[in-house]
Design a protein around this motif. Structure first.
Motif, PDB file in Angstrom:
ATOM      1  N   THR A 149      -2.294  -3.059  -5.316  1.00  0.00           N
ATOM      2  CA  THR A 149      -3.090  -1.840  -5.494  1.00  0.00           C
ATOM      3  C   THR A 149      -2.886  -0.823  -4.369  1.00  0.00           C
ATOM      4  O   THR A 149      -3.386   0.291  -4.467  1.00  0.00           O
TER       5      THR A 149
ATOM      6  N   PHE B 179      -5.218   4.349  -2.243  1.00  0.00           N
ATOM      7  CA  PHE B 179      -5.507   3.634  -3.486  1.00  0.00           C
ATOM      8  C   PHE B 179      -5.762   4.639  -4.600  1.00  0.00           C
ATOM      9  O   PHE B 179      -6.191   5.765  -4.341  1.00  0.00           O
TER      10      PHE B 179
ATOM     11  N   GLY C 218      -9.268  -0.238  -7.075  1.00  0.00           N
ATOM     12  CA  GLY C 218      -8.059  -0.674  -6.383  1.00  0.00           C
ATOM     13  C   GLY C 218      -8.350  -1.118  -4.965  1.00  0.00           C
ATOM     14  O   GLY C 218      -7.804  -2.115  -4.482  1.00  0.00           O
TER      15      GLY C 218
ATOM     16  N   TYR D 192      -8.143  -4.934  -3.292  1.00  0.00           N
ATOM     17  CA  TYR D 192      -7.461  -5.135  -2.004  1.00  0.00           C
ATOM     18  C   TYR D 192      -8.323  -5.984  -1.066  1.00  0.00           C
ATOM     19  O   TYR D 192      -7.821  -6.886  -0.392  1.00  0.00           O
TER      20      TYR D 192
END
Length: 138
Positions: free
Chosen positions: A70, A100, A105, A109
C-alpha cells in the motif's frame, strides 16, 4: 558576416523552442506527478546519535518499508543543511515520508508484517518518534 533571412528564422525558432521547453516540461510534470492523498511523516531521534552504524541500520530498515503493497511513495532523509531559523526543527536524525492512496492503505501498512518486523528489529535504536499524518485537503 551576413545572415540570410532563412538562417535568422531557423535560429530564432530553435532559440524559441529552447526557451519554451522548460515551461512545457514544468507544466507536464506537475500534472502527471500528483501527490498521494495521505502522507505519513515520521521523525526518529536516535538513542546513540554519534553512531554511524545505528544511523545506517535505521535508514536501511526504513527503506525496507517500501516493499509494503500500500506504500505509493517513500522518501527517507536526514536533516538538511538549510538556513537556521526559529521555526525549523532539525533535531531529529532520520525521517520517513510515506504516501498512501487513502486511510485504508495507511491502516493496512500499520498492521503489515513488514512494518511490525521493522518496529521489532529497530525500536531499540530510537529514543523518540513523532508522527504526522496528513490527508489532502480537497
Amino acid at each position: 558576416m551576413t545572415t540570410t533571412r532563412r538562417e535568422f528564422l531557423t535560429a530564432s525558432a530553435i532559440a524559441g523552442a529552447a526557451l519554451a521547453s522548460p515551461i512545457v516540461l514544468a507544466k507536464s510534470t506537475t500534472a502527471t506527478n500528483s501527490m498521494p492523498k495521505l502522507l505519513h511523516h515520521v521523525f526518529f531521534w536516535l538513542k546513540n546519535p554519534e553512531s554511524k552504524e545505528d544511523l545506517a541500520k535505521l535508514i536501511a530498515g526504513v527503506k525496507s518499508l517500501a516493499a509494503i503493497e500500500t506504500v505509493r511513495s517513500i522518501h527517507v532523509g536526514v536533516p538538511a543543511s538549510t538556513e537556521k531559523r526559529e521555526v525549523v526543527d532539525n533535531s531529529y536524525h532520520v525521517s520517513e515520508l510515506l504516501g498512501f492512496d487513502d486511510v485504508a492503505g495507511q491502516d493496512a501498512y500499520q498492521v503489515h508484517p513488514l512494518h511490525k518486523k521493522f518496529v521489532d528489529e529497530h525500536q531499540h535504536l530510537w529514543s523518540k518518534v513523532v508522527v504526522y499524518d496528513a490527508l489532502a485537503a480537497d
